[in-house]
Write an enzyme that holds these catalytic residues in place. Structure first.
Site, mmCIF file in Angstrom:
data_model
loop_
_atom_site.group_PDB
_atom_site.id
_atom_site.type_symbol
_atom_site.label_atom_id
_atom_site.label_comp_id
_atom_site.label_asym_id
_atom_site.label_seq_id
_atom_site.Cartn_x
_atom_site.Cartn_y
_atom_site.Cartn_z
ATOM 1 N N GLU A 154 -51.620 -1.609 -42.294
ATOM 2 C CA GLU A 154 -52.632 -2.126 -43.208
ATOM 3 C C GLU A 154 -53.234 -3.433 -42.684
ATOM 4 O O GLU A 154 -54.451 -3.646 -42.733
ATOM 5 C CB GLU A 154 -52.029 -2.389 -44.596
ATOM 6 N N CYS A 196 -45.832 -2.613 -48.372
ATOM 7 C CA CYS A 196 -44.653 -3.398 -48.728
ATOM 8 C C CYS A 196 -45.044 -4.641 -49.528
ATOM 9 O O CYS A 196 -46.144 -5.167 -49.387
ATOM 10 C CB CYS A 196 -43.874 -3.799 -47.480
ATOM 11 N N ALA A 220 -31.844 24.317 -24.358
ATOM 12 C CA ALA A 220 -32.656 25.071 -23.402
ATOM 13 C C ALA A 220 -31.771 26.156 -22.817
ATOM 14 O O ALA A 220 -30.798 25.861 -22.117
ATOM 15 C CB ALA A 220 -33.187 24.156 -22.302
ATOM 16 N N ARG A 227 -37.242 12.827 -26.235
ATOM 17 C CA ARG A 227 -36.379 11.682 -25.918
ATOM 18 C C ARG A 227 -37.074 10.373 -26.287
ATOM 19 O O ARG A 227 -36.450 9.458 -26.814
ATOM 20 C CB ARG A 227 -36.030 11.686 -24.421
ATOM 21 N N ASP A 261 -23.641 17.946 -14.843
ATOM 22 C CA ASP A 261 -25.055 17.741 -14.507
ATOM 23 C C ASP A 261 -25.376 16.360 -13.938
ATOM 24 O O ASP A 261 -26.433 16.181 -13.329
ATOM 25 C CB ASP A 261 -25.933 17.955 -15.750
ATOM 26 N N GLU A 270 -28.197 16.704 -27.156
ATOM 27 C CA GLU A 270 -28.583 17.580 -26.041
ATOM 28 C C GLU A 270 -27.412 18.366 -25.454
ATOM 29 O O GLU A 270 -27.554 18.982 -24.400
ATOM 30 C CB GLU A 270 -29.275 16.763 -24.941
ATOM 31 N N SER A 273 -20.002 21.525 -32.763
ATOM 32 C CA SER A 273 -19.327 20.542 -33.617
ATOM 33 C C SER A 273 -20.278 19.959 -34.658
ATOM 34 O O SER A 273 -19.924 19.792 -35.827
ATOM 35 C CB SER A 273 -18.742 19.407 -32.762
#
Length: 383
Positions: A61, A84, A162, A192, A208, A301, A309
Site C-alpha cells: 500500500e 495493517c 520427480a 526452491r 546424490d 524433496e 514419514s
C-alpha cells in the site's frame, strides 16, 4: 456510459494486485506477499501499482501511495490483504492510507495475524468505505505460507517428487540423472526459490550429493535442512558448503556425539538437536523449530522414506509430482514414496484439485491434500 466500466470491476483490479503480489513471492517471508493498485474512481484509470518487495521494506500500500502522490486523494485502493494497523518493522499502513486521502479500500482477505488485524475497522471508523472478499480463493493460494504460519503455527509443507512412470526415483545403484527433463528441473528450482527451506534425508545426501540451490533460475536459495538422526554424515558433501547465501541446518537426535556436533558447527552448519519418535526425528518437533526460526514454507524433496514419514503424520499440504517419460522396471529400484503398510485403500492419500501440466518431455501433477485444502477454505472475510 463507457462499456469498459462494466469490464473494469473490482475483480479486474484485484487480479492486477495479485499479479503485483506474486513479484514478491519468495522474498517477503515471514510476511506474506501483498500487491496493491490505486485507481481513479470515475475514469477507472490505474494511477499506481505496488508490491511488498522484501521483509522489512515498505508494504504494498505504501509503495503504491508513494508512486501515486497527490493523485491518491479520493482514489480507490485495491489490496490483496487487509492493511495493517500496528507498528512492526514498518509504520501502520492505515495511517498512510488516511494521510493520502484514499476514499475506498477494497481488499481480498482479512489479516489473520492477531497483531495486525483490525485495519479495516479502523479505516471504516475514520470514514473510509471498505470492502472485503474479492477473489478470496486466489488470494488464499497466494498467501498460503503465511496463513499456515499464523493459523496453524507451522510451515506450509510442499512435497516435491520427480519419478518415472512406474514410481521410481532412481535405479538400484542410486543413479537418477535425469528422469525428468530440463523444463521440469527449472520449475523445481523455482519452487526452491519461493520456499523458505528445503528438506532431504541423510540417504539423499549420500546418494546424490546435492547442492539444493536455485542455480537453474533467478532467486534466493532456501535454507537447506538435512535429517540425520545419529549425525552420521561427514562435512565433505556439497550441502555443507555454507556462506551468506547458502545456509544449512542438520537436524539430529538429542543424544548425538558432542564432538561430531562441534565439527559441523565449526563448518558453519547449524545443528538442531530434536526429540525422537520411534527412533526417528519427531517431525512435529522439527516443524516447531522451523517456526521458531521464521520458516513459513518447507519444500520436502525426499527421499522416499522421508516422503512417506511426512504423509504418515498428515503433514503434507501440497504436492508437485513430476513424471518423466521413462519406465525403470528395476525391481530393486528406489521408490518415490515409501510408507508403512496400509490395511485398506481408505488409508491411502486421496488428493484434491489435481491439475496436470506438460513441461517439455515431462508432466507435472499439482494437487492439495485434505490438510492443505481445508486451510485454503478457512473463512477470512467477515467484518
Amino acid at each position: 456510459m463507457n462499456s469498459n466500466f462494466k469490464i473494469l470491476s473490482d475483480e479486474f483490479f484485484m487480479k492486477i494486485a495479485i499479479k503485483e503480489a506474486y513479484k514478491g513471492l519468495g522474498w517477503t517471508s515471514p510476511n506474506p506477499p501483498v500487491g496493491a493498485v490505486i485507481v481513479e474512481p470515475f475514469t477507472k484509470k490505474i494511477i499506481a501499482k505496488g508490491y511488498h518487495k522484501r521483509y522489512g521494506l515498505p508494504h504494498a500500500e505504501v509503495e503504491a501511495i508513494k508512486k501515486a502522490g497527490e493523485k491518491a486523494k479520493g482514489a480507490i485502493l485495491y489490496v490483496t490483504l487487509e492493511p495493517c494497523s500496528h507498528y512492526g518493522k514498518t509504520p501502520p499502513c492505515t495511517e498512510k492510507i488516511l494521510e493520502a486521502g484514499i476514499s475506498k479500500v477494497v481488499c481480498g482477505i482479512r489479516d489473520p495475524n492477531p497483531l495486525a488485524k483490525g485495519g479495516l475497522e479502523y479505516l471504516k471508523s475514520r470514514g473510509i468505505e471498505v470492502k472485503v472478499g474479492v477473489l478470496e480463493k486466489e488470494i488464499k493460494v497466494l498467501t498460503r505460507f503465511f496463513l499456515s504460519y499464523i493459523l496453524r503455527k507451522r510451515p506450509w509443507i510442499i512435497m516435491k517428487v520427480a519419478s518415472s512412470l512406474d514410481g521410481k526415483i532412481a535405479v538400484s545403484t542410486g543413479d537418477s540423472k535425469w528422469i525428468t527433463g530440463e523444463k521440469a528441473r527449472k520449475f523445481a528450482h523455482k519452487l526452491r526459490h519461493i520456499c523458505d527451506a528445503i528438506l532431504v534425508g541423510k540417504n539423499t545426501v549420500l546418494k546424490d550429493d546435492p547442492e539444493l540451490t536455485c542455480r537453474l533460475t533467478k532467486g534466493k536459495n532456501p535454507i537447506r535442512i538435512v535429517l540425520d538422526t545419529h549425525l552420521s554424515l561427514n562435512t565433505k558433501f556439497k550441502i555443507f558448503n555454507v556462506n551468506e547465501t547458502k545456509k544449512t541446518v542438520i537436524a539430529c537426535g538429542e543424544k548425538v556425539d558432542p564432538q561430531k556436533e562441534k565439527i559441523f558447527k565449526e563448518k558453519g552448519v547449524e545443528v538442531w538437536k530434536l526429540p525422537l519418535k520411534e527412533e526417528k526425528i519427531d517431525l512435529n518437533a522439527l516443524l516447531e523449530k522451523c517456526r521458531e526460526n521464521n520458516i513459513s514454507s518447507l519444500l520436502v524433496e525426499g527421499g522416499g522414506r522421508i516422503h512417506g514419514s511426512f504423509l504418515e503424520e498428515n503433514l503434507v499440504d501440497e504436492i508437485f509430482y513430476f513424471v518423466g517419460p521413462v519406465i525403470i522396471g528395476d525391481k530393486k529400484g528406489i521408490s518415490a514414496i515409501e510408507r508403512k503398510p496400509l490395511q485398506n485403500l481408505k488409508e491411502a492419500l486421496f488428493l484434491k484439485n489435481i491439475k496436470v501440466k506438460k513441461l517439455g518431455n515431462s508432466f507435472l501433477f499439482h494437487s492439495y491434500t485434505e490438510e492443505g485444502f481445508n486451510l485454503l477454505n478457512t473463512p477470512l472475510t467477515s467484518l
